[in-house]
Enzyme design. Structure first.
Site, PDB file in Angstrom:
ATOM      1  N   HIS A 110     -52.600  -2.708 -34.539  1.00 27.39           N
ATOM      2  CA  HIS A 110     -51.668  -2.382 -35.613  1.00 27.39           C
ATOM      3  C   HIS A 110     -51.306  -3.596 -36.449  1.00 27.39           C
ATOM      4  O   HIS A 110     -50.402  -3.528 -37.289  1.00 27.39           O
ATOM      5  CB  HIS A 110     -50.402  -1.752 -35.020  1.00 27.39           C
ATOM      6  CG  HIS A 110     -50.670  -0.523 -34.210  1.00 27.39           C
ATOM      7  ND1 HIS A 110     -50.916  -0.582 -32.850  1.00 27.39           N
ATOM      8  CD2 HIS A 110     -50.765   0.782 -34.567  1.00 27.39           C
ATOM      9  CE1 HIS A 110     -51.136   0.648 -32.401  1.00 27.39           C
ATOM     10  NE2 HIS A 110     -51.056   1.482 -33.413  1.00 27.39           N
ATOM     11  N   HIS A 130     -51.586   3.129 -38.899  1.00 27.52           N
ATOM     12  CA  HIS A 130     -52.087   4.130 -39.834  1.00 27.52           C
ATOM     13  C   HIS A 130     -52.077   3.555 -41.261  1.00 27.52           C
ATOM     14  O   HIS A 130     -51.115   2.944 -41.693  1.00 27.52           O
ATOM     15  CB  HIS A 130     -51.287   5.417 -39.750  1.00 27.52           C
ATOM     16  CG  HIS A 130     -49.801   5.303 -40.033  1.00 27.52           C
ATOM     17  ND1 HIS A 130     -48.924   4.581 -39.253  1.00 27.52           N
ATOM     18  CD2 HIS A 130     -49.070   5.814 -41.046  1.00 27.52           C
ATOM     19  CE1 HIS A 130     -47.699   4.666 -39.742  1.00 27.52           C
ATOM     20  NE2 HIS A 130     -47.760   5.416 -40.836  1.00 27.52           N
ATOM     21  N   GLY A 163     -53.973   9.379 -41.968  1.00 28.16           N
ATOM     22  CA  GLY A 163     -53.815  10.004 -43.272  1.00 28.16           C
ATOM     23  C   GLY A 163     -55.040   9.935 -44.147  1.00 28.16           C
ATOM     24  O   GLY A 163     -54.943  10.049 -45.375  1.00 28.16           O
ATOM     25  N   MET A 183     -58.378  12.912 -37.342  1.00 29.97           N
ATOM     26  CA  MET A 183     -57.903  13.853 -36.340  1.00 29.97           C
ATOM     27  C   MET A 183     -57.678  15.215 -36.995  1.00 29.97           C
ATOM     28  O   MET A 183     -58.554  16.066 -37.001  1.00 29.97           O
ATOM     29  CB  MET A 183     -56.618  13.331 -35.686  1.00 29.97           C
ATOM     30  CG  MET A 183     -56.107  14.149 -34.518  1.00 29.97           C
ATOM     31  SD  MET A 183     -54.540  13.493 -33.821  1.00 29.97           S
ATOM     32  CE  MET A 183     -55.060  11.896 -33.215  1.00 29.97           C
ATOM     33  N   SER A 184     -56.513  15.409 -37.604  1.00 26.61           N
ATOM     34  CA  SER A 184     -56.172  16.718 -38.160  1.00 26.61           C
ATOM     35  C   SER A 184     -57.051  17.099 -39.345  1.00 26.61           C
ATOM     36  O   SER A 184     -57.286  18.287 -39.590  1.00 26.61           O
ATOM     37  CB  SER A 184     -54.698  16.738 -38.586  1.00 26.61           C
ATOM     38  OG  SER A 184     -54.422  15.749 -39.561  1.00 26.61           O
TER      39      SER A 184
END
Length: 214
Positions: A110, A130, A163, A183-184
């Site tokens: 990170h 992210h 994102g 992922m999503s």
């Protein structure tokens, strides 16, 4: 800044820990020819459950070389998975690389400093994010493209996460990322295969860069 895209970048798919493995298997059966890696990020599962999940995916013809196990190097080894993704609480990458050189080792980071440490430990690549606002990180400030660009100067492959959509994938490639992790954007899509192909199109063509100097 200039950027030349000369090769196909990597596409990693990360499981969300909420989807039944049987449902994940159905998606994987369709998408695996088009992706670099499938990460099993199943923090609530025991080693036995992870082992059974890998067996289920393998029976669906997912090449084990594409399977990355989150945190559990032992499960990666006994299932003959392609690699392990290490978190801050995991064993150091240097230990894994020394004892199990057959595994591809990724580190989730990170910050630039964590990237430096991962490089020194011999990590094969880092998963960084992210980058953009993400529904899996509500209320948390994204790292942004400037930090991603700085990190890619470390000469270690950086896979960007967080994102990322087909529309903004070109931006992370332009920043120097070796690839993306999703992922999503795939697993929760109405048509996961079409979603994967949309990402892949940008990864191949650079979203308008097409290998040209920008």
């Amino acid at each position: 800044m200039t950027c030349i895209l000369t090769s196909v970048k990597e596409l990693h798919i990360i499981s969300n820990g909420k989807m039944p493995i049987e449902q994940l298997r159905e998606i994987v059966m369709d998408i695996h020819p088009y992706v670099t890696a499938i990460h099993l990020r199943e923090k609530q599962k025991t080693a036995r459950e992870l082992f059974q999940a890998v067996e289920l995916l393998s029976a669906a013809n997912l090449p084990l070389s594409k399977v990355i196990i989150n945190d559990r190097a032992d499960v990666a080894l006994v299932t003959k998975a392609g690699g392990v993704q290490l978190a801050f609480h995991s064993l150091d990458a240097a230990i894994i690389k020394e004892n199990f050189p057959q595994l591809r080792v990724g580190s989730s980071i990170h910050s630039y400093e964590e990237g430096q440490q991962a490089k020194e430990n011999g990590t094969d690549y880092v998963l960084y994010g992210h980058v953009f606002p993400s529904q899996s990180k509500p209320g948390m400030t994204p790292k942004g493209l400037n930090e991603l660009t700085r990190l890619t100067q470390l000469a270690i492959p950086v896979i960007a996460i967080g994102g990322i959509t087909p529309e903004n994938t070109g931006q992370v490639l332009h920043a120097g990322a070796k690839g993306i992790a999703v992922m999503s954007g795939v697993l929760e899509a109405l048509d996961p295969l079409s979603a994967v192909k949309a990402y892949l199109n940008v990864l191949k063509n650079g979203d308008g860069y097409n290998g040209r100097i920008i």
